[in-house]
Design a protein around this motif. Structure first.
Motif, PDB file in Angstrom:
ATOM      1  N   LEU A   1     -71.827  32.360 -14.659  1.00 56.87           N
ATOM      2  CA  LEU A   1     -70.668  32.788 -13.699  1.00 56.87           C
ATOM      3  C   LEU A   1     -71.307  33.965 -12.698  1.00 56.87           C
ATOM      4  O   LEU A   1     -71.701  35.034 -13.545  1.00 56.87           O
ATOM      5  CB  LEU A   1     -69.568  33.320 -14.511  1.00 56.87           C
ATOM      6  CG  LEU A   1     -68.498  33.792 -13.619  1.00 56.87           C
ATOM      7  CD1 LEU A   1     -67.710  32.878 -12.573  1.00 56.87           C
ATOM      8  CD2 LEU A   1     -67.330  34.544 -14.470  1.00 56.87           C
TER       9      LEU A   1
ATOM     10  N   GLN B   1     -66.181  28.934 -20.859  1.00 56.44           N
ATOM     11  CA  GLN B   1     -65.281  29.440 -19.699  1.00 56.44           C
ATOM     12  C   GLN B   1     -64.126  30.234 -20.230  1.00 56.44           C
ATOM     13  O   GLN B   1     -63.717  31.168 -19.523  1.00 56.44           O
ATOM     14  CB  GLN B   1     -64.916  28.192 -18.806  1.00 56.44           C
ATOM     15  CG  GLN B   1     -64.248  28.728 -17.433  1.00 56.44           C
ATOM     16  CD  GLN B   1     -63.827  27.397 -16.684  1.00 56.44           C
ATOM     17  OE1 GLN B   1     -64.276  26.307 -17.073  1.00 56.44           O
ATOM     18  NE2 GLN B   1     -63.141  27.722 -15.531  1.00 56.44           N
TER      19      GLN B   1
ATOM     20  N   GLN C   1     -69.478  29.152 -10.395  1.00 52.54           N
ATOM     21  CA  GLN C   1     -69.822  28.801 -11.703  1.00 52.54           C
ATOM     22  C   GLN C   1     -70.674  27.590 -11.459  1.00 52.54           C
ATOM     23  O   GLN C   1     -70.340  26.813 -11.265  1.00 52.54           O
ATOM     24  CB  GLN C   1     -68.471  28.565 -12.484  1.00 52.54           C
ATOM     25  CG  GLN C   1     -68.504  28.260 -13.913  1.00 52.54           C
ATOM     26  CD  GLN C   1     -67.265  28.205 -14.693  1.00 52.54           C
ATOM     27  OE1 GLN C   1     -66.724  28.787 -15.055  1.00 52.54           O
ATOM     28  NE2 GLN C   1     -66.999  26.883 -14.917  1.00 52.54           N
TER      29      GLN C   1
END
Length: 943
Positions: free
Chosen positions: A753, A821, A910
């Motif tokens: 990220l 995530q 991302q």
């Protein structure tokens, strides 16, 4: 590869009673630090170093035990124990207390476990040494080895093991272990896994950890080096206080008493199938132990002769045949009972098809070495070069320095702890001949690695595919009686060795100048010059760059530029190998805007190097060499797709932000590039460009101008002009959130990220770096230590082209991108709340830590020149980037930090990749909107 030796200079230390006198430790005349050594009552041997000028303190503790001491039933135990010591002690039970303390005081920390030793080390802001030692010493006094983290850290070790499964070097070494002497402890599996570190019916892993710790972690098997700003008389009681409680268990280390190969096992050939497209031939010759001959270094001397790359060398001959790309020679697997002379060659496809001829060429060269009459002259030359290197030795980073010394304390007598690597004593032809006798066909181990190799065996731990071949009588006879090759001869004396090692007189005026000043030589040609007044060594750095006017190079031009630089480096290698050996390095490299060349080292003979760079514009290249270089580039592009998943994602991110083409696209277009295209590009490069020159070091302005004029003359720029600086990175708009999925063939999943700052201003860069300082330890502790998502877990500052950003990286053998995530989202939510509650005192501590990193001292003149060069090419003509960042950090308030965090959260990319064990239908695809927006951003950036 060439051997290092030393200039002997005895330094008399003033009496520092009750410290042991250190006047018998030989140090360089260029070394102003003070040294003292003593042994604690628990038999811990200590070296302390006082350096009042240091900006970082450091310590390293080395334990004379490693993976070779693993119990046969517990592969990986020593490595596992190394992991566990970081996770809490009785005095400091929090799992991240040590790491948080080090990180929050501008430091770093790490450890490694090798076959024979385990080393722990850290560096830290120079005024925080005591707190670092306090926590560090507890590792070896009272570690917790808690049940909770014992269970969790097994997974981290297993993740590290999984991350190595597709590493060609690891797979090759593990295949080699299958052939080792069954009695040699090096044959065992060292890394550790869930299987090897699990509880069994007869023992628990935690009990075995404690047993190993209590059996081997003993003060009498340890060496400690501490470097600080304090005086020796202040450092000694500090060490006594912190480390005297380490128990002395009177451990006797089990010695390795057998050789790696059993008697009559050689000659033998091991072929290993590689995952990457590599072609590597390694020829190893076990010898008697060379370690005790460190003062004369006969085996290292032979390495320098065989590894030479100039006229008459083995590699020059094999390159002419089109068989090899590179060669190195050196000493490997050095122990108390044996050593190994090793030659490694990077093969072309033609070389792979003619390995017997390549090996024959080596033995033909060895025959020349045996009959050479100039060994004494060349040995004395090596000795002289080593004396120069030691005389003008530059400071290393404190952490690297203490790690090296902690290991050398056990390997060498006290007098030679500092200079052992640089010693070359008396020329002893009998010693050289003794080792030459081991370099023969019937004492050879051949290791061939290539993607195309046929195999019939599989190594059990890393899955390496291999085959073992005995050598035929025909092959051995060919190598025992090699053809005499007139193209091969032992090198001539080196013409680049510096004779004058003095520093030039300082100018009367501008004596306080600390940054380069500009001299306009012509329109589009500028010289930036600074005569050194701090390092005061007979060295200088001369850098220049040729900048193209193109806003963005086409793919074809990027390929031509890369190939052109590779061809020049290939030619320069032979031309300037002597210069490199003599301490003058020539580095040529392409970049997004053109081509740069750096000449650095002893300044006396730099003019001689400069006189030969006309090859830059007039060099001719053969079709054969061009084809080989192009194939090397193709393989390099292809091999990037075998890198670790997180590395591929970071590369993809960088290409996304800079608008660079994917390697697959470059590889597709590479096939059509011709040598004619290179010639046409060269015309373009030198027809219309800007030239910038930087001179810094032991050189005055008059000579700098002469050098610069010589460069311009040789470059033959048709039209020099000023080139406008260009923005080479995509700036994300507010509320941008892109999601991209990469297809990567690997059993691990990965996710990164990236959060981008809103602009390149100093306040934004400072705030982003400060946020990274606060986040990094916290992120690693949460997602790695507590959640055990993987071994490769980190958050760090990621600045591209001065655009600030933070990147969060996880590679996991068991967690999906969706799971990673979720963890990231939870971390960010928690951190947002944590940020709001940071106290002024805590914020000040983090600011001080970051400022310490910005204040890292340059320890060599090259580091200083390199900073000037980077700032110059980013348009920072005041050369005050660090000062501006420090000022910006000092001004940050908590409100500023929160606003910068919000700006980062509004600009995200991302990238993720799925494990190939996850079914395709369970894998999400890239967001089409993200792909479309990126294409639009590329267009906007270019136009």
């Amino acid at each position: 590869m060439r051997a290092k030796s030393a200039f002997i200079c005895l330094i008399t230390f003033i009496s520092l009673s009750p410290l042991t006198q250190a006047s018998d430790i030989i140090k360089s005349p260029n070394d102003q630090r003070q040294y003292a050594t003593f042994t604690l009552e628990n038999q811990l041997q200590v070296l302390i170093i006082s350096d009042p000028t240091t900006d970082k303190a450091a310590a390293s503790l080395d334990i004379d035990v490693g993976s070779a001491s693993n119990p046969a039933s517990r592969p990986g135990l020593a490595h596992f124990l190394e992991h566990m010591l970081f996770l809490g002690t009785e005095k400091y039970p929090s799992a991240n207390d040590y790491s948080s303390f080090i990180d929050s005081h501008g430091g770093s920390h790490n450890a490694f476990t090798s076959q024979n030793n385990t080393n722990y080390y850290f560096d830290i802001k120079q005024d925080a040494l005591e707190g670092g030692l306090e926590r560090f010493s507890q590792f070896f006094i009272a570690p917790l080895l808690t049940e909770k983290y014992t269970e969790r850290e097994r997974k981290a070790v297993h993740s590290e093991y999984q991350a190595r499964l597709r590493d060609d070097n690891q797979r090759n070494y593990s295949a080699f272990k299958q052939l080792m002497n069954p009695l040699h402890p090096g044959k065992r599996f060292f890394v550790g896994s869930l299987d090897s570190l699990s509880d069994t019916a007869t023992s628990s892993i935690r009990d075995d950890l404690k047993s190993f710790y209590n059996s081997y972690y003993s003060a009498n098997r340890m060496t400690l080096v501490v470097l600080g700003k304090e005086s020796l008389s202040a450092l000694k009681p500090l060490v006594i206080e912190k480390f005297s409680a380490i128990p002395n268990r009177q451990v006797v280390k089990p010695e390795i008493t057998v050789t790696k190969f059993v008697e009559n096992q050689l000659p033998l050939q091991l072929n290993v199938k590689s995952l990457k497209d590599i072609r590597r031939l390694t020829l190893s010759f076990p010898t008697k132990a060379a370690k005790k001959l460190y003062q004369n270094k006969p085996l290292s001397y032979l390495s320098s002769i065989v590894g030479y790359e100039g006229e008459g060398s083995l590699i020059a001959y094999l390159k002419e045949l089109g068989y090899v790309n590179g060669l190195s020679a050196g000493v490997s697997h050095d122990s108390n009972i044996e050593s190994t002379f090793q030659v490694t060659l990077s093969l072309t496809q033609q070389g792979l098809e003619n390995t017997d001829a390549v090996i024959e060429s080596l033995f033909s060269f060895i025959q020349k070495v045996k009959t050479n009459a100039s060994h004494e002259v060349l040995y004395r030359e090596e000795k002289r070069l080593s004396e120069q290197a030691f005389q003008f030795i530059a400071k290393q980073s404190p952490s690297h320095y203490v790690v090296q010394l902690a290991q050398k304390m056990r390997e060498y007598p006290k007098a030679h702890w500092l200079n052992a690597d640089y010693l070359m004593g008396q020329y002893q032809p009998s010693q050289i001949n003794d080792f030459l006798a081991f370099i023969r066909p019937d004492n050879m181990f051949i290791n061939l690695q290539a993607k195309s190799i046929k195999t019939n065996k599989i190594e059990p731990f890393f899955g390496g595919q291999y085959a073992v071949n005995n050598l035929s009588d025909q092959q051995l006879n060919q190598w025992r009686n090699p053809k005499s090759l007139p193209q091969l001869f032992v090198r001539n004396p080196n013409p680049f060795i510096a004779e004058q090692l003095n520093t030039i007189a300082q100018p009367v005026d501008n004596s306080d100048r600390t940054i380069p000043s500009k001299v306009d030589l012509d329109l589009g040609v500028s010289l930036w010059h600074l005569q050194d007044r701090e390092f005061l060594t007979p060295k200088a750095n001369l850098f220049f760059t040729v900048l193209l006017p193109d806003k963005q190079l086409s793919v074809a031009n990027k390929l031509a530029l890369n190939l052109y630089s590779r061809l020049l480096n290939d030619k320069f290698n032979k031309l300037f190998y002597d210069a490199s050996s003599a301490g003058i390095n020539v580095e040529l490299y392409p970049h997004s805007r053109g081509l740069s060349l750096k000449i650095s080292g002893y300044n006396e003979k730099q003019a001689l190097v400069l006189s030969k760079i006309s090859n830059l514009t007039s060099a001719s290249f053969s079709e054969q060499r061009f084809d080989i270089i192009k194939d090397n580039y193709r393989r390099a592009l292809s091999n990037t797709y075998k890198n670790k998943p997180y590395q591929q994602l970071l590369s993809s991110l960088s290409k996304t932000l800079t608008g660079d083409e994917k390697n697959a696209e470059k590889a597709d277009k590479l096939a059509s590039v011709t040598l004619h295209d290179i010639a046409e590009f060269r015309k373009k490069l030198f027809s219309h460009a800007e030239v910038r020159v930087l001179s810094h070091g032991n050189i005055d302005e008059k000579d700098a101008q002469l050098f610069a004029a010589k460069i311009i003359e040789q470059l033959q720029i048709a039209k020099a002009t000023v080139i406008e600086d260009k923005n080479q990175i995509i700036k994300l708009a507010k509320n941008t959130a892109l999601a991209l999925v990469n297809k990567i063939d690997n059993s691990d999943s990965a996710l990164i990220l990236y959060l981008q700052g809103k602009d390149k201003s100093y306040p934004q860069r400072a705030a982003t770096s400060l946020l990274s300082e606060i986040i990094s330890t916290r992120y690693s502790n949460q997602l790695r230590t507590e959640q055990q998502l993987g071994y490769l877990v980190f958050a760090s500052n990621m600045s591209l082209q001065k655009m600030p950003g933070i990147v969060f990286v996880v590679q996991s053998p068991h967690a999906s991108p969706e799971k990673i995530q979720q963890s990231n989202q939870q971390f960010i939510t928690d951190f947002t709340g944590h940020l709001a509650d940071i106290s002024p005192a805590k914020l000040t501590k983090f600011k001080q830590s970051l400022i310490t990193r910005y204040q890292d001292k340059e320890r060599t003149i090259y580091q200083r020149s390199n900073r000037f060069w980077q700032e110059l090419n980013f348009g920072i003509r005041e050369f005050n980037e660090r000062e501006s960042l420090i000022e910006a950090v000092s001004s940050i308030q908590l409100d500023d930090l929160q606003l910068s965090w919000q700006a980062l959260m509004a600009r995200k990319i991302q990238l993720s990749s799925y494990s190939n064990n996850i079914a395709p239908e369970q894998q999400r695809q890239s967001d089409p909107h993200s792909e479309s927006l990126l294409k639009q951003l590329h267009i906007e950036r270019v136009n």
